[in-house]
Design a protein around this motif. Structure first.
Motif, short mmCIF file in Angstrom:
data_model
loop_
_atom_site.label_atom_id
_atom_site.label_comp_id
_atom_site.label_asym_id
_atom_site.label_seq_id
_atom_site.Cartn_x
_atom_site.Cartn_y
_atom_site.Cartn_z
N THR A 431 42.26 56.82 55.19
CA THR A 431 41.89 57.36 53.88
C THR A 431 41.12 56.29 53.13
N GLY A 432 40.35 56.74 52.11
CA GLY A 432 39.59 55.79 51.31
C GLY A 432 40.46 54.75 50.64
N GLY A 433 41.67 55.16 50.26
CA GLY A 433 42.58 54.24 49.57
C GLY A 433 42.92 53.02 50.41
N PHE A 434 43.02 53.21 51.73
CA PHE A 434 43.36 52.09 52.61
C PHE A 434 42.24 51.05 52.60
N ILE A 435 41.01 51.54 52.78
CA ILE A 435 39.88 50.62 52.81
C ILE A 435 39.76 49.91 51.46
N GLY A 436 39.99 50.67 50.38
CA GLY A 436 39.92 50.07 49.05
C GLY A 436 40.93 48.94 48.89
N LYS A 437 42.17 49.23 49.31
CA LYS A 437 43.21 48.20 49.20
C LYS A 437 42.84 46.99 50.05
N TRP A 438 42.38 47.28 51.26
CA TRP A 438 41.97 46.20 52.17
C TRP A 438 40.93 45.32 51.49
N ALA A 439 39.93 45.98 50.86
CA ALA A 439 38.84 45.23 50.25
C ALA A 439 39.33 44.38 49.08
N VAL A 440 40.14 44.96 48.18
CA VAL A 440 40.55 44.16 47.02
C VAL A 440 41.48 43.02 47.44
N PHE A 441 42.34 43.29 48.43
CA PHE A 441 43.25 42.21 48.85
C PHE A 441 42.46 41.09 49.53
N THR A 442 41.43 41.47 50.29
CA THR A 442 40.60 40.44 50.93
C THR A 442 39.93 39.58 49.87
N ALA A 443 39.41 40.25 48.82
CA ALA A 443 38.73 39.50 47.77
C ALA A 443 39.69 38.54 47.08
N ALA A 444 40.92 39.02 46.84
CA ALA A 444 41.91 38.15 46.19
C ALA A 444 42.27 36.99 47.10
N TRP A 445 42.42 37.28 48.39
CA TRP A 445 42.79 36.23 49.36
C TRP A 445 41.71 35.16 49.39
N ARG A 446 40.45 35.61 49.44
CA ARG A 446 39.37 34.65 49.53
C ARG A 446 39.26 33.80 48.28
N GLY A 447 39.69 34.38 47.16
CA GLY A 447 39.68 33.61 45.92
C GLY A 447 40.81 32.60 45.85
N GLY A 448 41.65 32.53 46.90
CA GLY A 448 42.71 31.54 46.92
C GLY A 448 44.04 32.05 46.39
N TYR A 449 44.10 33.35 46.11
CA TYR A 449 45.36 33.88 45.58
C TYR A 449 46.15 34.59 46.67
N TRP A 450 46.48 33.83 47.73
CA TRP A 450 47.19 34.46 48.84
C TRP A 450 48.57 34.93 48.44
N TRP A 451 49.24 34.21 47.54
CA TRP A 451 50.58 34.64 47.15
C TRP A 451 50.53 35.97 46.40
N LEU A 452 49.45 36.17 45.65
CA LEU A 452 49.29 37.44 44.94
C LEU A 452 49.10 38.58 45.93
N VAL A 453 48.36 38.30 47.01
CA VAL A 453 48.15 39.33 48.03
C VAL A 453 49.46 39.68 48.70
#
Lengths: 525, 100
Positions: A431-453
């Motif tokens: 579903t679109g929601g999965f890809i969306g979640k994947w994308a935002v979590f990846t962006a957060a991870w890359r920003g260094g906020y792995w604990w937030l992910v």
């Protein structure tokens, strides 16, 4: 004195008509719509409003596509609006969602030939006036110009690179929404109460926004985001005042997004407002507010990133947790979706916190992932709220979760499609929601906020339980007495179908939308 | 000439009084008037800021805010009056149907 007189020789502002055409068309159609209400007899108003809406939205979209294709953009209207990639992407999304929401507004077959709006919103509920207006089949076709005003206001809001324009746009899109919330045909006391709460809290929060703007103006002498960016980077003496200004400004923005602790209006307003309006607010307001928030944080406050990132990270955790925990205890489907929208605001915030703006080729920036998430969430939201209008009892819409029991046996289509949207909200693969979640979590991870992910993934597991519970109620439980699925016309079914197709499409083949979002690039300064 | 920064302090005080008023007062009309007080506090800050920085934009903003506040009054009073006609009360505590 003579120097003051010199100032009176003002040059006329330069306006880029073609660039502003999408907004101006909507404003113009809304003004004409008001005129239609005053001039035309009742019988013709509905049709006239529909024509105005259709023409303005289609032409706005056409101009938008034209401007994008010819790469026409940059600062316009004396630098008060910034037409960059994200602006164009979110304008297009707003137009699509606005058009779909307006279709749901036009549904009459479900309600025995009447729209979901009060026959006469000014009459006292239960009074003779109201009965007469209902018997005469009056209806408020003013809802169309109100929505157009709101849409145009939202478009200006997320594009404005000047805090005064942003404030005016905030009010332009909020005021129609306050009115629309109070116009439900059924359960009018709840609806009026929702309007009152939304209005008081909304006005309260916009006053904070304005005072924040005032504080920044006092320090920097400027209102545009670019100048504020430079001033924030350079100021050493007035730092306290700058931070007060930024904090108050954020209160106003985060209120509109529905971030904890400024979320308390959401459940009440979503529940009390007429369902088509709730569907419109749930996506359009969120999209506009997230867009403006990103613009303020990325353009004006980029230099202060280390200050706001940890704060927003804490708010993101609170928002996700309170949204999901709140939703778990709800017995009303609209309230449940309201809390779920709070949780989604939290998920979106994780990517904003990540603030990864420079990424390797082929990967999404924070802005791109947030925009993809919003589109995926938007299609599911429009579809879900349209389906909510169809589930009814003898008196009207039935929103109690226990009354939805066994809906899958009564009407597998409605229950099945609602399940699809729930799965998208939950972020289940395909579903679109999965890809969306994947994308935002990846962006957060890359920003260094792995604990937030990590926190966000844990919260989404709990959230999945929440949505699966709704599906279980619909399919596994014994059918409830008195609930049935109303016969809706194409006005409701078409948005549902488009929402469903888009949700699956974005889940199976996300590349196209992702590419558009990535092409939009970052916010221009 | 008074120090213009005193006007900023005054505007902050007015804003705080308005904010506390919204939270404390139970009558929707009074709460709304407190919001208007907050907006006017912003106006004072803008005009004072305009004087301090020498940029005229702040005075222009004040005009915009007045217009916005007037528009807000139109919508707000319509909502409050419709609630009053229904319930014969404008207390925000009486508006308590929307609950868990």
């Amino acid at each position: 004195m003579s120097s003051n007189l010199m100032l009176l020789e003002m040059a006329a502002p330069v306006l880029e008509w073609r660039a502003l055409a999408p907004v101006l068309l909507l404003f113009g159609a809304a003004c004409l719509g008001i005129l239609v209400e005053a001039v035309l007899p009742r019988a013709y108003r509905f049709l006239a409003q529909l024509v105005l809406v259709a023409v303005s939205v289609v032409f706005a979209m056409a101009f938008l596509v034209l401007n994008v294709l010819s790469a026409y953009g940059g600062p316009v209207a004396m630098g008060s609006l910034m037409l960059d990639g994200p602006t164009y992407f979110m304008w297009a999304a707003l137009l699509v969602f606005g058009a779909l929401a307006l279709m749901v507004f036009s549904e009459r077959r479900l309600n025995g030939g009447a729209t979901a709006f009060a026959a006469s919103a000014a009459s006292v509920p239960g009074s003779r006036d109201e009965a007469e207006a209902s018997a005469a089949r009056h209806e408020h076709t003013e809802v169309y110009p109100l929505v157009l005003f709101a849409l145009a206001g939202m478009m200006v809001f997320l594009a404005s690179s000047d805090l005064l324009v942003m404030f005016v746009a905030l009010e332009v899109f909020s005021l129609p929404l306050y009115l629309l919330s109070g116009m439900a045909r059924r359960r009018r006391l709840l609806s009026q109460e929702a309007a009152l709460k939304y209005f008081l809290l909304g006005a309260f929060s916009s006053a904070f926004f304005l005072f924040g703007t005032a504080m920044l103006f006092v320090v920097t002498g400027a209102l545009d985001l670019h100048a504020i960016h430079d001033a924030v980077a350079g100021t050493t003496t007035e730092r306290g005042l700058v931070f007060i200004g930024l904090a108050l400004l954020s209160v106003g923005l985060l209120f509109k997004v529905g971030i904890v602790p400024f979320h308390s209006w959401t459940p009440d307003v979503y529940m009390g407002a007429p369902t088509p309006v709730t569907g419109f607010m749930a996506i359009a307001t969120k999209l506009a507010a997230v867009g403006a928030t990103m613009r303020v944080f990325y353009v004006a406050l980029d230099g202060e990133r280390w200050t706001w990132q940890p704060l927003l990270a804490i708010l993101a955790v609170l928002t996700m947790v309170i949204g999901v925990v709140g939703a778990l205890t709800q017995a009303d489907i609209k309230r449940l979706l309201a809390y779920s929208s709070i949780a989604h605001a939290g998920f979106i915030l994780t990517a904003i916190v990540g603030a990864s703006q420079i990424v390797p080729a082929g990967q999404a920036t924070s802005a791109a992932s947030v925009m993809f998430y919003l589109v995926a969430y938007g299609f599911a939201t429009i579809g879900a709220f349209a389906l909510v209008t169809m589930v009814r009892n003898a008196a009207g819409e039935e929103n109690g979760l226990e009354a939805w029991a066994g809906l899958g046996r009564k009407n597998p289509w409605v229950a099945g499609l609602f399940s699809l949207f729930m799965l998208s909200f939950a972020g289940i693969p395909l579903t679109g929601g999965f890809i969306g979640k994947w994308a935002v979590f990846t962006a957060a991870w890359r920003g260094g906020y792995w604990w937030l992910v990590v926190v966000a993934v844990l919260v989404s597991i709990v959230a999945a339980y929440l949505y699966l519970r709704v599906i279980a109620v619909m399919f596994a439980a014994e059918p409830a007495q008195g609930t049935f699925v109303g016969h809706a016309s194409g006005w409701t079914w078409v948005p549902v179908a488009i929402g469903a197709v888009a949700t699956v499409w974005m889940g199976l083949l996300p590349d196209q939308v992702m590419q558009w979002a990535a092409m939009a690039g970052g916010f221009l300064r | 000439m008074m120090n213009p920064e005193n006007y900023l302090i005054l505007s902050a005080l007015l804003f705080a009084i308005g904010a506390v008023g919204v939270l404390v007062r139970r009558n929707a009309l009074v709460a709304f008037m407190c919001v208007e007080l907050m907006l006017n506090a912003c106006n004072l800050a803008f005009v004072a800021g305009s004087h301090i920085t020498g940029v005229l934009d702040g005075q222009v903003v004040a005009f915009f805010v007045m217009v916005v506040a007037a528009a807000e009054v139109v919508v707000g009073l319509a909502i409050i009056v419709s609630i009053y006609k229904t319930r014969r009360s404008t207390s925000v505590d009486d508006a308590n149907l929307l609950k868990l």
